[in-house]
Design a protein around this motif. Structure first.
Motif, PDB file in Angstrom:
ATOM      1  N   MET A 138      25.619 -97.990 -38.531  1.00  0.00           N
ATOM      2  CA  MET A 138      25.138 -97.652 -37.205  1.00  0.00           C
ATOM      3  C   MET A 138      25.860 -96.451 -36.601  1.00  0.00           C
ATOM      4  SD  MET A 138      22.803 -97.952 -35.068  1.00  0.00           S
ATOM      5  CE  MET A 138      21.927 -99.418 -35.618  1.00  0.00           C
ATOM      6  N   PRO A 139      27.189 -96.327 -36.742  1.00  0.00           N
ATOM      7  CA  PRO A 139      27.829 -95.107 -36.239  1.00  0.00           C
ATOM      8  C   PRO A 139      27.236 -93.831 -36.830  1.00  0.00           C
ATOM      9  CG  PRO A 139      29.490 -96.760 -36.678  1.00  0.00           C
ATOM     10  CD  PRO A 139      28.194 -97.311 -37.202  1.00  0.00           C
ATOM     11  N   LEU A 140      26.868 -93.858 -38.115  1.00  0.00           N
ATOM     12  CA  LEU A 140      26.257 -92.679 -38.729  1.00  0.00           C
ATOM     13  C   LEU A 140      24.849 -92.438 -38.186  1.00  0.00           C
ATOM     14  CD1 LEU A 140      27.497 -93.046 -42.415  1.00  0.00           C
ATOM     15  CD2 LEU A 140      27.984 -91.142 -40.863  1.00  0.00           C
ATOM     16  N   PHE A 141      24.065 -93.503 -38.033  1.00  0.00           N
ATOM     17  CA  PHE A 141      22.739 -93.342 -37.437  1.00  0.00           C
ATOM     18  C   PHE A 141      22.850 -92.766 -36.025  1.00  0.00           C
ATOM     19  CE2 PHE A 141      21.107 -96.102 -40.814  1.00  0.00           C
ATOM     20  CZ  PHE A 141      19.843 -95.575 -41.024  1.00  0.00           C
ATOM     21  N   LEU A 142      23.820 -93.241 -35.260  1.00  0.00           N
ATOM     22  CA  LEU A 142      24.000 -92.741 -33.892  1.00  0.00           C
ATOM     23  C   LEU A 142      24.448 -91.278 -33.889  1.00  0.00           C
ATOM     24  CD1 LEU A 142      25.691 -95.855 -32.242  1.00  0.00           C
ATOM     25  CD2 LEU A 142      23.339 -95.048 -31.912  1.00  0.00           C
ATOM     26  N   ALA A 158      24.507 -79.700 -39.848  1.00  0.00           N
ATOM     27  CA  ALA A 158      25.217 -80.904 -39.427  1.00  0.00           C
ATOM     28  C   ALA A 158      24.387 -82.147 -39.704  1.00  0.00           C
ATOM     29  CB  ALA A 158      25.554 -80.815 -37.934  1.00  0.00           C
ATOM     30  N   GLY A 159      23.085 -82.076 -39.403  1.00  0.00           N
ATOM     31  CA  GLY A 159      22.222 -83.229 -39.634  1.00  0.00           C
ATOM     32  C   GLY A 159      22.153 -83.614 -41.099  1.00  0.00           C
ATOM     33  N   MET A 160      21.979 -82.617 -41.972  1.00  0.00           N
ATOM     34  CA  MET A 160      21.905 -82.906 -43.396  1.00  0.00           C
ATOM     35  C   MET A 160      23.228 -83.444 -43.934  1.00  0.00           C
ATOM     36  SD  MET A 160      18.870 -82.496 -44.521  1.00  0.00           S
ATOM     37  CE  MET A 160      17.310 -81.795 -43.985  1.00  0.00           C
ATOM     38  N   SER A 161      24.334 -82.962 -43.378  1.00  0.00           N
ATOM     39  CA  SER A 161      25.641 -83.477 -43.800  1.00  0.00           C
ATOM     40  C   SER A 161      25.809 -84.937 -43.395  1.00  0.00           C
ATOM     41  CB  SER A 161      26.755 -82.633 -43.175  1.00  0.00           C
ATOM     42  OG  SER A 161      26.678 -81.295 -43.624  1.00  0.00           O
ATOM     43  N   LEU A 162      25.381 -85.268 -42.177  1.00  0.00           N
ATOM     44  CA  LEU A 162      25.465 -86.655 -41.724  1.00  0.00           C
ATOM     45  C   LEU A 162      24.555 -87.554 -42.561  1.00  0.00           C
ATOM     46  CD1 LEU A 162      25.483 -86.047 -37.870  1.00  0.00           C
ATOM     47  CD2 LEU A 162      27.342 -87.064 -39.213  1.00  0.00           C
ATOM     48  N   LEU A 163      23.379 -87.051 -42.906  1.00  0.00           N
ATOM     49  CA  LEU A 163      22.471 -87.843 -43.730  1.00  0.00           C
ATOM     50  C   LEU A 163      23.034 -88.048 -45.127  1.00  0.00           C
ATOM     51  CD1 LEU A 163      19.085 -86.317 -42.567  1.00  0.00           C
ATOM     52  CD2 LEU A 163      19.829 -88.664 -42.251  1.00  0.00           C
ATOM     53  N   THR A 164      23.730 -87.051 -45.650  1.00  0.00           N
ATOM     54  CA  THR A 164      24.387 -87.223 -46.948  1.00  0.00           C
ATOM     55  C   THR A 164      25.448 -88.312 -46.861  1.00  0.00           C
ATOM     56  OG1 THR A 164      24.014 -84.888 -47.499  1.00  0.00           O
ATOM     57  CG2 THR A 164      25.696 -86.060 -48.767  1.00  0.00           C
ATOM     58  N   GLN A 169      26.916 -94.220 -47.958  1.00  0.00           N
ATOM     59  CA  GLN A 169      27.095 -95.617 -47.567  1.00  0.00           C
ATOM     60  C   GLN A 169      26.039 -96.514 -48.217  1.00  0.00           C
ATOM     61  OE1 GLN A 169      29.741 -96.758 -45.976  1.00  0.00           O
ATOM     62  NE2 GLN A 169      30.463 -94.624 -45.927  1.00  0.00           N
ATOM     63  N   VAL A 170      24.805 -96.016 -48.318  1.00  0.00           N
ATOM     64  CA  VAL A 170      23.756 -96.786 -48.987  1.00  0.00           C
ATOM     65  C   VAL A 170      24.161 -97.049 -50.438  1.00  0.00           C
ATOM     66  CG1 VAL A 170      21.352 -96.795 -49.748  1.00  0.00           C
ATOM     67  CG2 VAL A 170      21.936 -95.902 -47.484  1.00  0.00           C
ATOM     68  N   ALA A 171      24.661 -96.006 -51.116  1.00  0.00           N
ATOM     69  CA  ALA A 171      25.091 -96.166 -52.510  1.00  0.00           C
ATOM     70  C   ALA A 171      26.237 -97.167 -52.616  1.00  0.00           C
ATOM     71  CB  ALA A 171      25.499 -94.809 -53.079  1.00  0.00           C
ATOM     72  N   ARG A 172      27.160 -97.125 -51.662  1.00  0.00           N
ATOM     73  CA  ARG A 172      28.291 -98.055 -51.691  1.00  0.00           C
ATOM     74  C   ARG A 172      27.827 -99.498 -51.481  1.00  0.00           C
ATOM     75  NH1 ARG A 172      32.512 -94.492 -47.975  1.00  0.00           N
ATOM     76  NH2 ARG A 172      33.253 -93.103 -49.635  1.00  0.00           N
TER      77      ARG A 172
END
Length: 309
Positions: A138-142, A158-164, A169-172
């Protein structure tokens, strides 16, 4: 038999934007599903991957030919060109981000190649609330939301970096569950994914439907019927769309001449490539490049003199 037509959108209900563009979007799930009576009919994003994070409620989801019923908390990964439909419960809460898939894949290939299957695989991922990796979601989504709603210099980067970081986290979470979680387990969907991977790897070689079918161990007719059933388009349409997508990006973001581009995409003749491109898009390559560059510069789409090929 009536041939079905699956809509192609940017976001559900919106006109699709060009697949060569770099962009991302953030919404809360009720913003779009609520006005649609919590029902998102099956549709396709040609160039965009979506990540949905349900924190409350339930969803019935279709991903290509597979269907699932899941409860929050859960994550959905919907890659580009995946037919998907969703029916949410009225109490649903959560976030959804939409981003151009190819730039994310480019970042992943440099930073962490293990993210490529995460981006490309339709996935339904249950979340264990006790997971330390889930705490970071959630912190990343926010953070993505803040970047989206407050445009500033470097917003896309910045947006693409946050999405990466979100994909990491999804992979983890997948690793912590000790599963690759390819939610698409049906034979038909597996064949479609193999076909897409083959097209991605060899679309520059003027790949034919017959060659693909032979490599996949089916007939050309079977492959076309499969694509129409799962994707709503023919197998040739899948190949042509991949070629056009690459051509559009090169026309916009490089100075490659039309002749050079035609050769790079496996066309022996520039004129034939131009006819192919016009049939698919309604414009010649030069007309497309001039129009888009004019739009990007904020000017009217007036004729632009381009270097000869």
């Amino acid at each position: 038999m009536v041939r079905r037509s699956i809509p192609h959108y940017d976001l559900y209900g919106d006109q699709a934007v060009p697949g060569w563009s770099n962009s991302f979007n953030f919404e809360w799930i009720p913003e779009r599903s609520g006005p649609n009576n919590w029902e998102i009919q099956p549709h396709v994003h040609d160039a965009f991957v979506q990540l949905l994070y349900l924190t409350q409620g339930t969803v019935q989801v279709q991903l290509d030919s597979a269907r699932h019923f899941v409860r929050a908390p859960c994550l959905l990964v919907v890659p580009a060109r995946t037919v998907h439909g969703l029916h949410f419960s009225p109490d649903v809460q959560g976030a959804v981000v939409t981003a151009t898939q190819k730039p994310l894949e480019s970042l992943a290939s440099v930073l962490m190649s293990e993210l490529l299957p995460v981006i490309r695989t339709p996935t339904v991922l249950p979340i264990e609330e006790s997971s330390r990796h889930a705490d970071a979601l959630m912190p990343l989504f926010l953070a993505v939301e803040r970047e989206y709603r407050h445009p500033a210099s470097g917003q896309v980067a910045a947006g693409m970096s946050l999405l990466t970081a979100l994909l990491v986290q999804v992979a983890r979470i997948q690793d912590s569950l000790q599963t690759a979680t390819p939610s698409i387990t049906s034979r038909k969907s597996a064949q479609i994914e193999r076909f897409r991977a083959l097209v991605d790897a060899r679309f520059r070689t003027r790949l034919t439907v017959d060659a693909c079918a032979s490599e996949l161990g089916v007939t050309a007719g079977q492959l076309t019927r499969l694509c129409r059933e799962v994707l709503g388009i023919s197998s040739l349409d899948v190949i042509n769309a991949r070629i056009v997508h690459e051509a559009q990006r090169d026309l916009v973001y490089t100075s490659t001449t039309v002749k050079q581009l035609a050769a790079a995409l496996g066309f022996d003749d520039e004129a034939y490539f131009s006819r192919f491109f016009r049939k698919q898009t309604g414009q010649t390559p030069r007309e497309f490049r001039a129009s888009v560059l004019a739009q990007m510069s904020g000017t009217a789409a007036a004729p632009v003199v381009l270097p000869s090929s």
